[in-house]
Scaffold this motif. Structure first.
Motif, PDB file in Angstrom:
ATOM      1  N   ALA A   1      53.498  46.073  34.558  1.00 26.90           N
ATOM      2  CA  ALA A   1      54.073  45.376  33.408  1.00 26.90           C
ATOM      3  C   ALA A   1      54.147  43.868  33.638  1.00 26.90           C
ATOM      4  O   ALA A   1      54.043  43.083  32.690  1.00 26.90           O
ATOM      5  CB  ALA A   1      55.463  45.934  33.114  1.00 26.90           C
ATOM      6  N   GLU A   2      54.328  43.453  34.897  1.00 31.36           N
ATOM      7  CA  GLU A   2      54.571  42.044  35.204  1.00 31.36           C
ATOM      8  C   GLU A   2      53.325  41.270  35.621  1.00 31.36           C
ATOM      9  O   GLU A   2      53.228  40.073  35.380  1.00 31.36           O
ATOM     10  CB  GLU A   2      55.604  41.945  36.344  1.00 31.36           C
ATOM     11  N   ILE A   3      52.385  41.948  36.292  1.00 31.16           N
ATOM     12  CA  ILE A   3      51.326  41.202  36.972  1.00 31.16           C
ATOM     13  C   ILE A   3      50.464  40.387  36.009  1.00 31.16           C
ATOM     14  O   ILE A   3      49.997  39.291  36.360  1.00 31.16           O
ATOM     15  CB  ILE A   3      50.453  42.160  37.823  1.00 31.16           C
ATOM     16  N   GLY A   4      50.270  40.870  34.807  1.00 32.00           N
ATOM     17  CA  GLY A   4      49.449  40.134  33.845  1.00 32.00           C
ATOM     18  C   GLY A   4      50.009  38.778  33.484  1.00 32.00           C
ATOM     19  O   GLY A   4      49.268  37.863  33.128  1.00 32.00           O
ATOM     20  N   ARG A   5      51.319  38.609  33.597  1.00 39.78           N
ATOM     21  CA  ARG A   5      51.918  37.300  33.330  1.00 39.78           C
ATOM     22  C   ARG A   5      51.611  36.292  34.404  1.00 39.78           C
ATOM     23  O   ARG A   5      51.627  35.089  34.154  1.00 39.78           O
ATOM     24  CB  ARG A   5      53.448  37.433  33.306  1.00 39.78           C
ATOM     25  N   TRP A   6      51.288  36.766  35.606  1.00 40.71           N
ATOM     26  CA  TRP A   6      51.106  35.863  36.745  1.00 40.71           C
ATOM     27  C   TRP A   6      49.645  35.712  37.180  1.00 40.71           C
ATOM     28  O   TRP A   6      49.267  34.660  37.681  1.00 40.71           O
ATOM     29  CB  TRP A   6      51.913  36.366  37.949  1.00 40.71           C
ATOM     30  N   SER A   7      48.862  36.766  37.015  1.00 44.64           N
ATOM     31  CA  SER A   7      47.524  36.758  37.596  1.00 44.64           C
ATOM     32  C   SER A   7      46.467  37.146  36.572  1.00 44.64           C
ATOM     33  O   SER A   7      46.543  38.238  35.994  1.00 44.64           O
ATOM     34  CB  SER A   7      47.462  37.737  38.776  1.00 44.64           C
ATOM     35  N   PRO A   8      45.453  36.308  36.363  1.00 46.07           N
ATOM     36  CA  PRO A   8      44.382  36.665  35.422  1.00 46.07           C
ATOM     37  C   PRO A   8      43.557  37.857  35.895  1.00 46.07           C
ATOM     38  O   PRO A   8      42.922  38.531  35.099  1.00 46.07           O
ATOM     39  CB  PRO A   8      43.535  35.386  35.353  1.00 46.07           C
ATOM     40  N   THR A   9      43.563  38.118  37.206  1.00 47.85           N
ATOM     41  CA  THR A   9      42.828  39.256  37.754  1.00 47.85           C
ATOM     42  C   THR A   9      43.713  40.497  37.885  1.00 47.85           C
ATOM     43  O   THR A   9      43.227  41.549  38.302  1.00 47.85           O
ATOM     44  CB  THR A   9      42.264  38.910  39.142  1.00 47.85           C
ATOM     45  N   ARG A  10      45.007  40.336  37.558  1.00 49.62           N
ATOM     46  CA  ARG A  10      45.983  41.424  37.673  1.00 49.62           C
ATOM     47  C   ARG A  10      46.097  41.941  39.105  1.00 49.62           C
ATOM     48  O   ARG A  10      46.320  43.127  39.359  1.00 49.62           O
ATOM     49  CB  ARG A  10      45.674  42.572  36.708  1.00 49.62           C
ATOM     50  N   THR A  11      45.900  41.039  40.060  1.00 43.67           N
ATOM     51  CA  THR A  11      46.022  41.374  41.471  1.00 43.67           C
ATOM     52  C   THR A  11      46.889  40.329  42.162  1.00 43.67           C
ATOM     53  O   THR A  11      47.081  39.218  41.660  1.00 43.67           O
ATOM     54  CB  THR A  11      44.648  41.409  42.162  1.00 43.67           C
TER      55      THR A  11
END
Length: 219
Positions: free
Chosen positions: A43-53
């Motif tokens: 739920a959170e990673i997309g807010r921080w990382s364009p690669t979702r990693t």
């Protein structure tokens, strides 16, 4: 202040690399830890990382994903080039070794995931994992024989290439990998670093449990 978004310290080998480089060289940064393989992470990673990693670095509006890319950025932004050896030949060999670590050794990664809390038992990888282990020790021998006369690390002083291999050190310790004398001395040098001690202490205190990693136990 830059922000480094990382995963669990016990498990996230990719996160350890830039975190260690920044901490070792005294670069001040804020840290945000997201628990891997959880609904909250997704739920959170997309807010921080364009690669979702993870890891991903945020600095003055710039977003830098990927452990090696972050290390390269940090080297230019804060380290004045100290992340790589000054000697051209040593720098080329160090970069080649870091790139090999970044893209290779898939059997070792898959069969022996990083687990800083792990204690050695009878579990071992297959012949493909052992081939990775042998190649890594060969790399370490070659680099140290040619470039480490004045220091304890792969090219003398600690740098990006050592940060890239630090998770391998954690794997070798956790899975009880048999090491040659050179590799044993290198593992001792890495684990003696204050930043590595800090990371391992934090990893030991984490309560999270990843079944797919922690189930790798053999009596």
């Amino acid at each position: 202040m830059p922000l480094l978004v990382i995963g669990n310290k016990n498990y996230s080998s990719w996160s350890l690399r830039p975190w260690l480089l920044l901490r070792h060289f005294g670069v001040a940064f804020d840290e945000l830890r997201l628990n891997l393989d959880t609904p909250e992470f997704h739920a959170e990673i997309g807010r921080w990382s364009p690669t979702r990693t993870v890891p991903v670095l945020h600095d003055d509006g710039l977003v830098v994903p990927d452990s090696l890319a972050i290390c390269e950025y940090a080297n230019e932004r804060w380290l004045d080039g100290r992340g790589w050896p000054a000697d051209l030949r040593a720098r080329a060999k160090a970069r080649a070794a870091a790139a090999e670590m970044h893209s290779g050794f898939r059997a070792l990664r898959t069969q022996m995931p990083m687990n800083c809390r792990r204690q050695p038992d009878a579990y071992r990888g297959d012949e493909n994992a052992q081939a990775d282990i042998d190649r890594i020790q060969q790399l370490w021998r070659e680099l140290r024989a040619e470039f480490a006369a004045d220091g304890d690390f792969l090219c003398g002083g600690f740098g990006i290439v050592d940060a890239m291999f630090a998770p391998v050190v954690m794997r070798f310790l956790g899975y009880g990998v048999a090491l040659d004398d050179n590799a044993h001395r290198y593992v001792e040098a890495i684990t003696a670093l204050p930043a590595v001690r800090e990371w391992r202490a934090a990893a030991a205190a984490e309560p999270e449990y990843l079944p797919d990693t922690d189930k790798l136990v053999q009596a």
